[in-house]
Design an enzyme around this catalytic site. Structure first.
Site, short mmCIF file in Angstrom:
data_model
loop_
_atom_site.label_atom_id
_atom_site.label_comp_id
_atom_site.label_asym_id
_atom_site.label_seq_id
_atom_site.Cartn_x
_atom_site.Cartn_y
_atom_site.Cartn_z
CG ASP A 253 32.69 32.94 41.72
OD1 ASP A 253 31.71 32.58 41.05
OD2 ASP A 253 33.42 32.16 42.35
CE1 TYR A 254 29.53 42.39 43.59
CE2 TYR A 254 30.75 41.78 45.58
CZ TYR A 254 30.05 42.73 44.82
OH TYR A 254 29.88 44.00 45.31
#
Length: 246
Positions: free
Chosen positions: A106-107
């Site tokens: 994820d970011y």
């Protein structure tokens, strides 16, 4: 074509165009030509000098490359982003090959991420049946109990999916601030899996890092650093995946 060459679907996958499974589908669908002739037989062997076309586009045979990146937080696990945010391939050296991440983080998740142009290799590592262990360290808001962590091993339902951890353990707790450091080991890697699992037991993630992928770690590396895997490490990963399905 030569009998002692490589299988057509393997050559396509290693070029980085797609996975071996998708390559097999393209072959059967008549989308692949070798030396100008459509080949629909799986297992057809091709030599280095054979000219291969996929969907009418000549196949560029790239040398396979394999990288390990310590992904920082705030980086997209992609080769490009329509919002012009930093992506994982921005950290790679200047290379000719079309490299892409194996799976994703994820970011706002940091840690170990592998990148390659070898579609067959990527598909092997991403498939849950190969049971490559991925170790994550999460800082949580709230201190999960032993019973709550046991629920994660049994599996929970979230957004129509069953999510399960292989192992879980509490590394440390901060009773004053009601926070904990938790280790979670997965075989799969579904979208936002750990965050969904910990939210389900009322211990949402504050910070998350993938610390280990199989036998690989980011020890001695800093966020944003990248290195090429050694041939021995690539072989070890292949052997690990094969061993887990025997």
């Amino acid at each position: 074509m030569e009998n002692n060459g490589d299988r057509l679907q393997k050559v396509i996958a290693q070029s980085g165009v797609t996975s071996r499974r998708k390559a097999e589908e393209l072959i059967v669908a008549g989308k692949v030509k070798v030396n100008g002739k459509v080949q629909i037989k799986l297992g057809t062997k091709v030599a280095h000098h054979d000219k291969i076309e996929v969907n009418g586009i000549p196949l560029e045979k790239e040398e396979p490359v394999y990288f390990l990146l310590y992904k920082p937080r705030g980086v997209i696990s992609s080769v490009k982003d329509d919002k012009d945010r930093k992506v994982v391939t921005d950290f790679l050296p200047d290379i000719q090959q079309r490299v892409y991440p194996i799976g994703r983080l994820d970011y706002d998740t940091s840690g170990l991420l592998l990148l390659t142009n070898d579609g067959d290799f990527a598909n092997m590592l991403m498939h849950p049946k190969h049971e490559i262990e991925k170790v994550y360290i999460a800082k949580t808001k709230g201190i999960p109990t032993i019973d709550q962590l046991a629920r994660l091993k049994k599996g929970i339902q979230a957004d129509g999916e069953r999510l399960r951890a292989v192992r879980t353990s509490i590394i440390s707790t901060d009773n004053k601030n009601k926070k904990a450091i938790v280790e979670i080991v997965l075989h799969e890697g579904k979208n936002r899996q750990i965050k969904k699992m910990l939210e389900a037991i009322d211990a949402p993630v504050e910070k998350l890092k993938r610390e280990k992928y199989g036998f690989l770690t980011t020890t001695g590396m800093h966020p944003g650093e990248v290195r090429e895997l050694t041939p021995h490490e690539v072989k070890q990963l292949r052997n690990l995946a094969t061993k887990n399905i025997l």
